[in-house]
Design a protein around this motif. Structure first.
Motif, PDB file in Angstrom:
ATOM      1  N   LEU A 141      17.085  62.693-101.126  1.00 14.15           N
ATOM      2  CA  LEU A 141      16.101  62.772-102.220  1.00 14.15           C
ATOM      3  C   LEU A 141      16.742  62.320-103.539  1.00 14.15           C
ATOM      4  O   LEU A 141      17.171  63.100-104.380  1.00 14.15           O
ATOM      5  CB  LEU A 141      15.485  64.164-102.229  1.00 14.15           C
ATOM      6  CG  LEU A 141      14.766  64.375-100.859  1.00 14.15           C
ATOM      7  CD1 LEU A 141      14.185  65.757-100.735  1.00 14.15           C
ATOM      8  CD2 LEU A 141      13.696  63.332-100.603  1.00 14.15           C
ATOM      9  N   HIS A 142      16.748  60.995-103.662  1.00 17.91           N
ATOM     10  CA  HIS A 142      17.602  60.265-104.611  1.00 17.91           C
ATOM     11  C   HIS A 142      17.152  60.237-106.077  1.00 17.91           C
ATOM     12  O   HIS A 142      17.887  59.735-106.908  1.00 17.91           O
ATOM     13  CB  HIS A 142      17.810  58.818-104.115  1.00 17.91           C
ATOM     14  CG  HIS A 142      16.546  58.026-103.902  1.00 17.91           C
ATOM     15  ND1 HIS A 142      16.570  56.740-103.411  1.00 17.91           N
ATOM     16  CD2 HIS A 142      15.242  58.330-104.098  1.00 17.91           C
ATOM     17  CE1 HIS A 142      15.326  56.287-103.315  1.00 17.91           C
ATOM     18  NE2 HIS A 142      14.510  57.229-103.713  1.00 17.91           N
ATOM     19  N   HIS A 143      15.919  60.715-106.385  1.00 15.64           N
ATOM     20  CA  HIS A 143      15.461  60.630-107.781  1.00 15.64           C
ATOM     21  C   HIS A 143      15.793  61.864-108.623  1.00 15.64           C
ATOM     22  O   HIS A 143      15.697  61.793-109.855  1.00 15.64           O
ATOM     23  CB  HIS A 143      13.944  60.423-107.854  1.00 15.64           C
ATOM     24  CG  HIS A 143      13.448  59.172-107.217  1.00 15.64           C
ATOM     25  ND1 HIS A 143      13.925  57.923-107.548  1.00 15.64           N
ATOM     26  CD2 HIS A 143      12.507  58.959-106.252  1.00 15.64           C
ATOM     27  CE1 HIS A 143      13.298  57.001-106.820  1.00 15.64           C
ATOM     28  NE2 HIS A 143      12.438  57.607-106.023  1.00 15.64           N
ATOM     29  N   ILE A 177      18.504  52.210 -98.791  1.00 17.11           N
ATOM     30  CA  ILE A 177      17.503  51.212 -98.355  1.00 17.11           C
ATOM     31  C   ILE A 177      16.067  51.731 -98.480  1.00 17.11           C
ATOM     32  O   ILE A 177      15.145  51.123 -97.949  1.00 17.11           O
ATOM     33  CB  ILE A 177      17.781  50.667 -96.927  1.00 17.11           C
ATOM     34  CG1 ILE A 177      17.739  51.774 -95.873  1.00 17.11           C
ATOM     35  CG2 ILE A 177      19.126  49.936 -96.890  1.00 17.11           C
ATOM     36  CD1 ILE A 177      17.779  51.229 -94.430  1.00 17.11           C
ATOM     37  N   ASP A 178      15.889  52.832 -99.179  1.00 18.14           N
ATOM     38  CA  ASP A 178      14.538  53.288 -99.564  1.00 18.14           C
ATOM     39  C   ASP A 178      13.911  52.177-100.423  1.00 18.14           C
ATOM     40  O   ASP A 178      14.611  51.478-101.148  1.00 18.14           O
ATOM     41  CB  ASP A 178      14.703  54.578-100.386  1.00 18.14           C
ATOM     42  CG  ASP A 178      13.410  55.321-100.673  1.00 18.14           C
ATOM     43  OD1 ASP A 178      13.243  56.409-100.096  1.00 18.14           O
ATOM     44  OD2 ASP A 178      12.609  54.831-101.491  1.00 18.14           O
ATOM     45  N   VAL A 179      12.587  52.013-100.351  1.00 20.57           N
ATOM     46  CA  VAL A 179      11.934  50.945-101.129  1.00 20.57           C
ATOM     47  C   VAL A 179      12.021  51.213-102.636  1.00 20.57           C
ATOM     48  O   VAL A 179      11.836  50.304-103.449  1.00 20.57           O
ATOM     49  CB  VAL A 179      10.460  50.752-100.680  1.00 20.57           C
ATOM     50  CG1 VAL A 179       9.567  51.881-101.207  1.00 20.57           C
ATOM     51  CG2 VAL A 179       9.924  49.388-101.109  1.00 20.57           C
ATOM     52  N   HIS A 180      12.326  52.464-103.009  1.00 17.56           N
ATOM     53  CA  HIS A 180      12.475  52.802-104.431  1.00 17.56           C
ATOM     54  C   HIS A 180      13.946  52.774-104.848  1.00 17.56           C
ATOM     55  O   HIS A 180      14.843  52.967-104.019  1.00 17.56           O
ATOM     56  CB  HIS A 180      11.890  54.195-104.702  1.00 17.56           C
ATOM     57  CG  HIS A 180      10.418  54.308-104.408  1.00 17.56           C
ATOM     58  ND1 HIS A 180       9.946  54.827-103.218  1.00 17.56           N
ATOM     59  CD2 HIS A 180       9.334  53.955-105.143  1.00 17.56           C
ATOM     60  CE1 HIS A 180       8.612  54.799-103.232  1.00 17.56           C
ATOM     61  NE2 HIS A 180       8.213  54.274-104.392  1.00 17.56           N
ATOM     62  N   HIS A 181      14.172  52.560-106.143  1.00 14.32           N
ATOM     63  CA  HIS A 181      15.533  52.529-106.678  1.00 14.32           C
ATOM     64  C   HIS A 181      16.171  53.920-106.625  1.00 14.32           C
ATOM     65  O   HIS A 181      15.538  54.900-107.020  1.00 14.32           O
ATOM     66  CB  HIS A 181      15.490  52.031-108.139  1.00 14.32           C
ATOM     67  CG  HIS A 181      16.822  52.040-108.815  1.00 14.32           C
ATOM     68  ND1 HIS A 181      17.009  52.521-110.099  1.00 14.32           N
ATOM     69  CD2 HIS A 181      18.040  51.649-108.369  1.00 14.32           C
ATOM     70  CE1 HIS A 181      18.279  52.386-110.424  1.00 14.32           C
ATOM     71  NE2 HIS A 181      18.933  51.871-109.400  1.00 14.32           N
ATOM     72  N   ALA A 271      12.415  55.426 -95.266  1.00 14.42           N
ATOM     73  CA  ALA A 271      11.618  54.635 -94.329  1.00 14.42           C
ATOM     74  C   ALA A 271      10.359  54.073 -94.978  1.00 14.42           C
ATOM     75  O   ALA A 271       9.494  53.523 -94.290  1.00 14.42           O
ATOM     76  CB  ALA A 271      11.267  55.480 -93.100  1.00 14.42           C
ATOM     77  N   ASP A 272      10.264  54.180 -96.306  1.00 14.10           N
ATOM     78  CA  ASP A 272       9.144  53.550 -97.001  1.00 14.10           C
ATOM     79  C   ASP A 272       9.390  52.060 -97.225  1.00 14.10           C
ATOM     80  O   ASP A 272       8.527  51.353 -97.748  1.00 14.10           O
ATOM     81  CB  ASP A 272       8.821  54.269 -98.321  1.00 14.10           C
ATOM     82  CG  ASP A 272      10.051  54.562 -99.168  1.00 14.10           C
ATOM     83  OD1 ASP A 272      11.151  54.091 -98.813  1.00 14.10           O
ATOM     84  OD2 ASP A 272       9.906  55.252-100.190  1.00 14.10           O
ATOM     85  N   SER A 273      10.565  51.568 -96.798  1.00 11.08           N
ATOM     86  CA  SER A 273      10.814  50.127 -96.816  1.00 11.08           C
ATOM     87  C   SER A 273      10.250  49.456 -95.558  1.00 11.08           C
ATOM     88  O   SER A 273      10.338  48.236 -95.422  1.00 11.08           O
ATOM     89  CB  SER A 273      12.314  49.850 -96.982  1.00 11.08           C
ATOM     90  OG  SER A 273      13.093  50.708 -96.171  1.00 11.08           O
ATOM     91  N   GLY A 308      14.914  60.206 -96.707  1.00  8.04           N
ATOM     92  CA  GLY A 308      14.457  59.791 -98.025  1.00  8.04           C
ATOM     93  C   GLY A 308      12.952  59.633 -97.978  1.00  8.04           C
ATOM     94  O   GLY A 308      12.261  60.439 -97.350  1.00  8.04           O
ATOM     95  N   GLY A 309      12.443  58.562 -98.582  1.00  7.43           N
ATOM     96  CA  GLY A 309      11.014  58.317 -98.563  1.00  7.43           C
ATOM     97  C   GLY A 309      10.533  57.917 -97.176  1.00  7.43           C
ATOM     98  O   GLY A 309      11.317  57.803 -96.225  1.00  7.43           O
ATOM     99  N   GLY A 310       9.228  57.672 -97.072  1.00  6.16           N
ATOM    100  CA  GLY A 310       8.615  57.342 -95.784  1.00  6.16           C
ATOM    101  C   GLY A 310       7.283  58.063 -95.706  1.00  6.16           C
ATOM    102  O   GLY A 310       7.274  59.282 -95.560  1.00  6.16           O
ATOM    103  N   TYR A 311       6.177  57.318 -95.840  1.00  7.60           N
ATOM    104  CA  TYR A 311       4.877  57.938 -96.084  1.00  7.60           C
ATOM    105  C   TYR A 311       3.821  57.594 -95.050  1.00  7.60           C
ATOM    106  O   TYR A 311       2.653  57.891 -95.238  1.00  7.60           O
ATOM    107  CB  TYR A 311       4.434  57.614 -97.520  1.00  7.60           C
ATOM    108  CG  TYR A 311       5.529  58.037 -98.477  1.00  7.60           C
ATOM    109  CD1 TYR A 311       5.750  59.392 -98.737  1.00  7.60           C
ATOM    110  CD2 TYR A 311       6.433  57.113 -99.007  1.00  7.60           C
ATOM    111  CE1 TYR A 311       6.805  59.803 -99.533  1.00  7.60           C
ATOM    112  CE2 TYR A 311       7.488  57.515 -99.812  1.00  7.60           C
ATOM    113  CZ  TYR A 311       7.667  58.861-100.068  1.00  7.60           C
ATOM    114  OH  TYR A 311       8.723  59.272-100.831  1.00  7.60           O
ATOM    115  N   THR A 312       4.230  56.944 -93.962  1.00  7.29           N
ATOM    116  CA  THR A 312       3.357  56.792 -92.811  1.00  7.29           C
ATOM    117  C   THR A 312       4.088  57.505 -91.679  1.00  7.29           C
ATOM    118  O   THR A 312       4.946  56.913 -91.003  1.00  7.29           O
ATOM    119  CB  THR A 312       3.095  55.289 -92.524  1.00  7.29           C
ATOM    120  OG1 THR A 312       2.515  54.699 -93.700  1.00  7.29           O
ATOM    121  CG2 THR A 312       2.149  55.093 -91.349  1.00  7.29           C
TER     122      THR A 312
HETATM  123 ZN    ZN Z   1      10.946  55.781-101.729  1.00 12.97          ZN
END
Ligand code: ZN
Ligand code: ZL4
Ligand code: CA
Length: 386
Positions: A141-143, A177-181, A271-273, A308-312
């Motif tokens: 949880l990088h933010h 490699i999350d789609v967010h910075h 995995a949102d990438s 990390g992210g990943g929303y599907t």
């Molecule tokens: Zn993300």
């Protein structure tokens, strides 16, 4: 099981506390901790748990969280409840940047201390030499910032885990490699040369969260600061495809490892990438996302693998289960085992590798653009030699 055996010559540990999977951010919020249940069910259905050391880590203590976060922020997370009014009429904001993206829900503190506890446990297994590859899909949880929440993240488990690794390791490479910075991790280690941060992400300063991570944001501008040239960013446009993404990842990561010579690597596998993500905008398939994990594994350095992210959720679970199989070096059948719980949830797509590159986003990354990005990174790495 499916004949999945412990890997020869190295140990993989899997850190997961099922208690946090039941948490809810609220109706329609994109972050679904339930995707972790789905991931673990696929991992177990394949019998991958037989090949790893499984740990159910304790929650991190408030003292451990305060190794990075400010005390008053942790105290706030510990005592706040959904019915508290945290609106500040003077600043027109909720306390500590909570709100729509980072809601205050029941069990919030428990959730935060559990995912942070899992990342700390994983990092300690690496520094104890009890594990060579430690996995925590609930982390990454990088933010999260020292004194505020941001982008669905409250506690920065990555920073805490890297601080743990730094007790034993001179240099840690962080790859995201999350789609967010990965802005929170970058910011935390901005001024040090003991951590190199490298994030691949969609970049559009005005339109895509969090708006940071340009190619020329590489550390403090003062060359006398040890952190100069140790924050690397790979800004991308919509629609990047498998072959481009893999080549770019390898062309960037390989020289980073060669020049920086890390003694441990942390890989955030947001995995949102993936193509078809509810918030993402790339056209990357699960095999290509996994190819990044496989490539990093080949350096044979102590490796912390985080989510990390990943929303599907159905795609997140498949990607992270596949990446678990890559970590243990097991070949898995592309069809989900028939006894996988929630199999009905996957609809017609009972395969680990559904087609995700149906161009919902047109590819705006030209060959020339990606070459210029690699050149920009190489230019930064040249400063490291001296
Ligand atoms: Zn993300
Ligand atoms: C939602 O439907 O771009 C939150 C967030 C909650 C439910 C009901 C509230 C509706 C999309 C997102 C109003 C929501 C308004 N609900 C949210 C600038 C923004 C201000 C907040 O993968 N609004 C902020 C954060 C990003 C912004 C991405 C990625 C995390 C990670 C690591 C974090 N924030 C605009 C948005 C919804 C929601 C629907 C949402 N929030 C999409 N993108 C954001 O890197 C885990
Ligand atoms: Ca990233």
């Amino acid at each position: 099981n499916n004949g999945i055996k412990k890997p020869k010559g190295y140990t993989v540990s899997y850190h997961a506390n099922p208690e946090m999977e039941q948490m809810h951010f609220g109706q329609k919020h994109p972050m679904k901790p339930w995707r972790l249940t789905l991931t673990n069910k696929i991992v177990m259905a394949y019998g991958m748990h037989e090949a790893m050391d499984i740990y159910i880590p304790r929650a991190a203590s408030s003292q451990e969280l305060k190794d990075f976060h400010r005390g008053d922020y942790i105290d706030f997370l510990q005592r706040v409840t959904p019915s508290d009014n945290t609106w500040d009429p003077d600043s027109q904001t909720y306390a500590y940047n909570t709100g729509d993206d980072c809601p205050i829900f029941d069990g919030l503190y428990n959730y935060c201390s559990l995912y942070a506890g899992a990342s700390l446990d994983a990092a300690r297994k690496l520094t104890n030499h009890q594990s060579n590859i430690a996995i925590n899909w609930s982390g990454g949880l990088h933010h999260a910032k020292k004194n505020e929440a941001s982008g669905f993240c409250y506690i920065n488990d990555i920073v805490l885990a890297i601080l743990q690794l730094l007790l034993h390791h001179p240099r840690v490479l962080y790859i995201d490699i999350d789609v967010h910075h990965g802005d929170g991790v970058e910011q935390a280690f901005w001024s040090t040369d003991r951590v190199m941060t490298l994030s691949f992400h969609k970049y559009n300063r005005a339109e895509f969260f969090p708006g940071t991570g340009a190619l020329d944001d590489t550390g403090p501008l003062n060359n006398a600061s040890p952190g100069a040239h140790h924050s690397l960013n790979v800004p991308l446009h919509d629609g990047i495809e498998d072959a481009q993404y893999i080549k770019l990842f390898e062309d960037v990561v390989k020289p980073c490892v060669r020049q920086y010579k890390p003694t441990a690597i942390v890989l955030q596998c947001g995995a949102d990438s993936l193509g078809g993500d509810r918030l993402g905008c790339f056209n990357v398939n699960i095999k290509a996302h996994g190819a990044c994990v496989a490539f990093v594994k080949k350096f044979n350095l102590p490796l912390l693998v985080l989510g990390g992210g990943g929303y599907t959720p159905r795609n997140v679970a498949k990607a992270w289960a596949y990446e678990t199989s890559l970590c243990i070096g097991a070949e898995v059948h592309p069809n989900l085992p028939a006894h996988t719980p929630f199999l009905e949830h996957f609809g017609n797509e009972k395969t680990l590798f559904p087609k995700l590159d149906f161009t919902r986003y047109e590819n705006k990354n030209s060959r020339v653009y990606l070459e210029s990005v690699v050149m920009g990174i190489m230019e930064q790495l040249r400063y490291l030699q001296g």
